[in-house]
Design a protein around this motif. Structure first.
Motif, PDB file in Angstrom:
ATOM      1  N   TYR A 104     -28.046 -37.868  36.343  1.00 15.11           N
ATOM      2  CA  TYR A 104     -26.711 -37.694  36.756  1.00 15.11           C
ATOM      3  C   TYR A 104     -25.947 -36.860  35.530  1.00 15.11           C
ATOM      4  CZ  TYR A 104     -27.058 -41.684  40.039  1.00 15.11           C
ATOM      5  OH  TYR A 104     -27.236 -42.329  41.012  1.00 15.11           O
ATOM      6  N   THR A 105     -26.314 -36.947  34.503  1.00 13.52           N
ATOM      7  CA  THR A 105     -25.695 -35.893  33.453  1.00 13.52           C
ATOM      8  C   THR A 105     -25.744 -34.631  34.073  1.00 13.52           C
ATOM      9  OG1 THR A 105     -27.635 -35.645  32.083  1.00 13.52           O
ATOM     10  CG2 THR A 105     -26.268 -37.584  31.616  1.00 13.52           C
ATOM     11  N   PHE A 106     -26.551 -34.023  34.351  1.00 14.37           N
ATOM     12  CA  PHE A 106     -26.859 -32.668  34.901  1.00 14.37           C
ATOM     13  C   PHE A 106     -25.735 -32.325  36.148  1.00 14.37           C
ATOM     14  CE2 PHE A 106     -31.187 -33.535  33.290  1.00 14.37           C
ATOM     15  CZ  PHE A 106     -31.245 -32.648  32.239  1.00 14.37           C
ATOM     16  N   LEU A 107     -25.238 -33.413  36.773  1.00 18.39           N
ATOM     17  CA  LEU A 107     -24.249 -32.925  37.811  1.00 18.39           C
ATOM     18  C   LEU A 107     -22.968 -32.297  37.101  1.00 18.39           C
ATOM     19  CD1 LEU A 107     -24.730 -36.173  39.973  1.00 18.39           C
ATOM     20  CD2 LEU A 107     -25.555 -34.050  40.380  1.00 18.39           C
ATOM     21  N   LEU A 108     -22.505 -32.639  35.835  1.00 17.25           N
ATOM     22  CA  LEU A 108     -21.321 -32.214  35.242  1.00 17.25           C
ATOM     23  C   LEU A 108     -21.548 -30.806  35.003  1.00 17.25           C
ATOM     24  CD1 LEU A 108     -21.197 -34.970  32.384  1.00 17.25           C
ATOM     25  CD2 LEU A 108     -19.939 -34.742  34.444  1.00 17.25           C
ATOM     26  N   LEU A 109     -22.735 -30.302  35.156  1.00 17.65           N
ATOM     27  CA  LEU A 109     -22.837 -28.815  35.134  1.00 17.65           C
ATOM     28  C   LEU A 109     -22.133 -27.912  36.220  1.00 17.65           C
ATOM     29  CD1 LEU A 109     -26.444 -28.332  33.813  1.00 17.65           C
ATOM     30  CD2 LEU A 109     -24.189 -28.304  32.317  1.00 17.65           C
ATOM     31  N   ASP A 110     -21.778 -28.601  37.220  1.00 19.66           N
ATOM     32  CA  ASP A 110     -21.267 -27.997  38.503  1.00 19.66           C
ATOM     33  C   ASP A 110     -19.923 -27.598  38.250  1.00 19.66           C
ATOM     34  OD1 ASP A 110     -21.162 -27.137  41.265  1.00 19.66           O
ATOM     35  OD2 ASP A 110     -20.061 -28.983  41.447  1.00 19.66           O
ATOM     36  N   VAL A 111     -19.294 -27.992  36.953  1.00 20.90           N
ATOM     37  CA  VAL A 111     -17.900 -27.182  36.530  1.00 20.90           C
ATOM     38  C   VAL A 111     -18.163 -25.789  36.366  1.00 20.90           C
ATOM     39  CG1 VAL A 111     -18.294 -27.594  34.177  1.00 20.90           C
ATOM     40  CG2 VAL A 111     -16.085 -27.763  34.891  1.00 20.90           C
ATOM     41  N   VAL A 112     -19.330 -25.367  36.276  1.00 26.21           N
ATOM     42  CA  VAL A 112     -19.445 -24.018  36.006  1.00 26.21           C
ATOM     43  C   VAL A 112     -19.029 -23.113  37.186  1.00 26.21           C
ATOM     44  CG1 VAL A 112     -20.935 -22.065  35.521  1.00 26.21           C
ATOM     45  CG2 VAL A 112     -21.362 -24.139  34.395  1.00 26.21           C
ATOM     46  N   ASN A 113     -19.060 -23.752  38.420  1.00 21.79           N
ATOM     47  CA  ASN A 113     -18.704 -23.023  39.708  1.00 21.79           C
ATOM     48  C   ASN A 113     -17.319 -23.165  39.900  1.00 21.79           C
ATOM     49  OD1 ASN A 113     -21.655 -22.511  41.068  1.00 21.79           O
ATOM     50  ND2 ASN A 113     -21.717 -24.632  40.181  1.00 21.79           N
ATOM     51  N   PHE A 114     -16.538 -23.796  39.156  1.00 20.93           N
ATOM     52  CA  PHE A 114     -15.179 -23.964  39.201  1.00 20.93           C
ATOM     53  C   PHE A 114     -14.377 -23.192  38.534  1.00 20.93           C
ATOM     54  CE2 PHE A 114     -16.858 -27.805  40.830  1.00 20.93           C
ATOM     55  CZ  PHE A 114     -16.291 -27.907  42.202  1.00 20.93           C
ATOM     56  N   SER A 115     -14.988 -22.285  37.391  1.00 21.02           N
ATOM     57  CA  SER A 115     -14.209 -21.616  36.418  1.00 21.02           C
ATOM     58  C   SER A 115     -14.833 -20.173  36.367  1.00 21.02           C
ATOM     59  CB  SER A 115     -14.209 -22.228  35.295  1.00 21.02           C
ATOM     60  OG  SER A 115     -13.735 -21.165  34.267  1.00 21.02           O
ATOM     61  N   GLU A 116     -14.042 -19.103  36.681  1.00 15.85           N
ATOM     62  CA  GLU A 116     -14.780 -17.695  36.721  1.00 15.85           C
ATOM     63  C   GLU A 116     -15.525 -17.397  35.184  1.00 15.85           C
ATOM     64  OE1 GLU A 116     -13.757 -12.971  37.652  1.00 15.85           O
ATOM     65  OE2 GLU A 116     -12.235 -14.681  38.101  1.00 15.85           O
ATOM     66  N   LYS A 117     -14.549 -17.765  34.133  1.00 17.04           N
ATOM     67  CA  LYS A 117     -15.042 -17.500  32.814  1.00 17.04           C
ATOM     68  C   LYS A 117     -16.423 -18.135  32.372  1.00 17.04           C
ATOM     69  CE  LYS A 117     -10.393 -16.594  31.357  1.00 17.04           C
ATOM     70  NZ  LYS A 117      -9.238 -17.044  30.201  1.00 17.04           N
ATOM     71  N   LEU A 118     -16.624 -19.487  32.854  1.00 14.52           N
ATOM     72  CA  LEU A 118     -17.747 -20.203  32.791  1.00 14.52           C
ATOM     73  C   LEU A 118     -18.851 -19.507  33.620  1.00 14.52           C
ATOM     74  CD1 LEU A 118     -16.727 -23.912  32.779  1.00 14.52           C
ATOM     75  CD2 LEU A 118     -17.277 -22.542  30.603  1.00 14.52           C
ATOM     76  N   ASN A 119     -18.469 -19.127  34.619  1.00 10.73           N
ATOM     77  CA  ASN A 119     -19.466 -18.280  35.312  1.00 10.73           C
ATOM     78  C   ASN A 119     -20.292 -17.149  34.866  1.00 10.73           C
ATOM     79  OD1 ASN A 119     -21.081 -18.079  37.725  1.00 10.73           O
ATOM     80  ND2 ASN A 119     -19.617 -18.007  39.330  1.00 10.73           N
TER      81      ASN A 119
END
Length: 355
Positions: A104-119
């Motif tokens: 379940y903890t890996f689901l938090l990595l989906d935040v990368v798709n909501f920020s262009e800088k993290l992307n």
């Protein structure tokens, strides 16, 4: 888009149905097995993409082959980033439901798709992936050479404690060299034992060269080279993103006019922000998109003359029908300025004749 290339043999529902079928075939048996299976499922997902590419030839040879059709639809779906992301997140969720909660903890990595800088941070690693892999392969080969030399000539120095050799076998020596040498800031020398009393001058010099060359080649050059590739890629992505944002803020999307020019020209007509007015209403990009979609949906037999010309230009990827470096308001202002200038010249000429 690729599915639309063959409308007769590619119904749109087939893509969605094939994805659900694949998920059912994978998830339902695993529900009863109750084992962590994210890695096998991911490998199956990648294998599906390759099978789809192979079966594409079979689909062309036999358009009514439904198995080839389903695999090709799954292949197209797997190539799409959004579908792949949702599929991986679904696998992680299923693994969590199978009492492997740490997935379940890996689901938090989906935040990368909501920020262009993290992307961009992720792209800094994925874009130069080939260069990173080739550089890493070269580093592994060099480390293999160091571990080989240590195994044959410096094996006593690899003992962490007396009677506990870390280089009993060649595999152990290789793992120890990679693990200790890469993690120590000073290189492999800080992880080995010093035994000057047990060796002659020749071995002492070879140990000095071994430690120093490892520090220079691996710890300094190799690791900095890897980090340099990532940092340079991230810098170029950041500059590209900033340039794109600056262009969107200061350049009109359709006509490529500069913000300052528009604000200066349209301020004479009583508009506070000519650029915002042009983007929102004067040359709304979505209005042009709607017009192109309207032409694509319309029966070609019902085209008017201008519509026929525009469709021909759109199909040829020609944008000459769109306003380039101009707009109706600027043209109107230019005509008004020309008329005013002509009137001033006529008045000046009449004054000279009277005088």
């Amino acid at each position: 888009k690729a599915l639309e290339d063959s409308k007769e043999s590619n119904p749109r529902y087939l893509e969605t149905a094939s994805i659900f079928l694949l998920a059912a075939l994978l998830v339902v048996p695993l529900w009863f097995l109750r084992v962590p299976v994210v890695l096998p499922l991911g490998m199956a997902f990648l294998l599906l993409r390759q099978l789809g590419a192979v079966w594409h030839r079979e689909r062309r040879r036999c358009p009514r082959n439904r198995m080839a059709e389903a695999l090709w639809a799954c292949h197209l779906s797997a190539k799409r980033g959004q579908v792949s992301r949702q599929f991986v997140l679904g696998l992680l969720g299923v693994a969590g439901k199978l009492q492997v909660e740490y997935f379940y903890t890996f689901l938090l990595l989906d935040v990368v798709n909501f920020s262009e800088k993290l992307n961009n941070v992720v792209k800094a690693i994925t874009n130069p992936l080939e260069s990173l892999l080739l550089t890493s392969l070269l580093g592994v080969l060099v480390l293999y050479g160091y571990s080989s030399y240590g195994y044959f000539f410096l094996r006593p120095d690899f003992e962490s404690k007396p009677g506990h050799p870390s280089c009993a076998t060649f595999a152990d020596c290789t793992v120890f060299t990679m693990n200790t040498g890469l993690r120590h800031e000073g290189g492999i020398g800080f992880g080995l034992q010093e035994r000057p009393e047990d060796r002659d001058d020749h071995l002492q010099v070879s140990r000095f060269i071994y430690d120093l060359s490892f520090f220079v080649l691996i710890t300094t050059l190799f690791l900095n080279l890897l980090f340099g590739i990532i940092v340079d890629t991230f810098g170029s992505l950041r500059m590209e993103s900033q340039s794109r944002e600056n262009n969107a803020r200061n350049t009109a999307f359709v006509s490529c006019l500069d913000r300052s020019q528009l604000d200066k020209s349209l301020s004479a007509l009583g508009r506070n922000s000519g650029f915002d007015w042009l983007e929102a209403g004067g040359q709304n990009k979505w209005s042009y998109m709607k017009f192109i979609l309207y032409l694509k949906k319309k029966d070609p037999l019902n085209y008017t003359g201008p519509e026929t010309a525009v469709v021909r230009l759109v199909n040829n990827e020609d944008i000459s029908w769109m306003p380039n470096s101009t707009c109706a308001v600027l043209q109107q202002e230019e005509r008004r300025h020309q008329r005013q200038q002509a009137a001033e010249e006529a008045a000046e000429h009449a004054t000279q004749e009277i005088g």
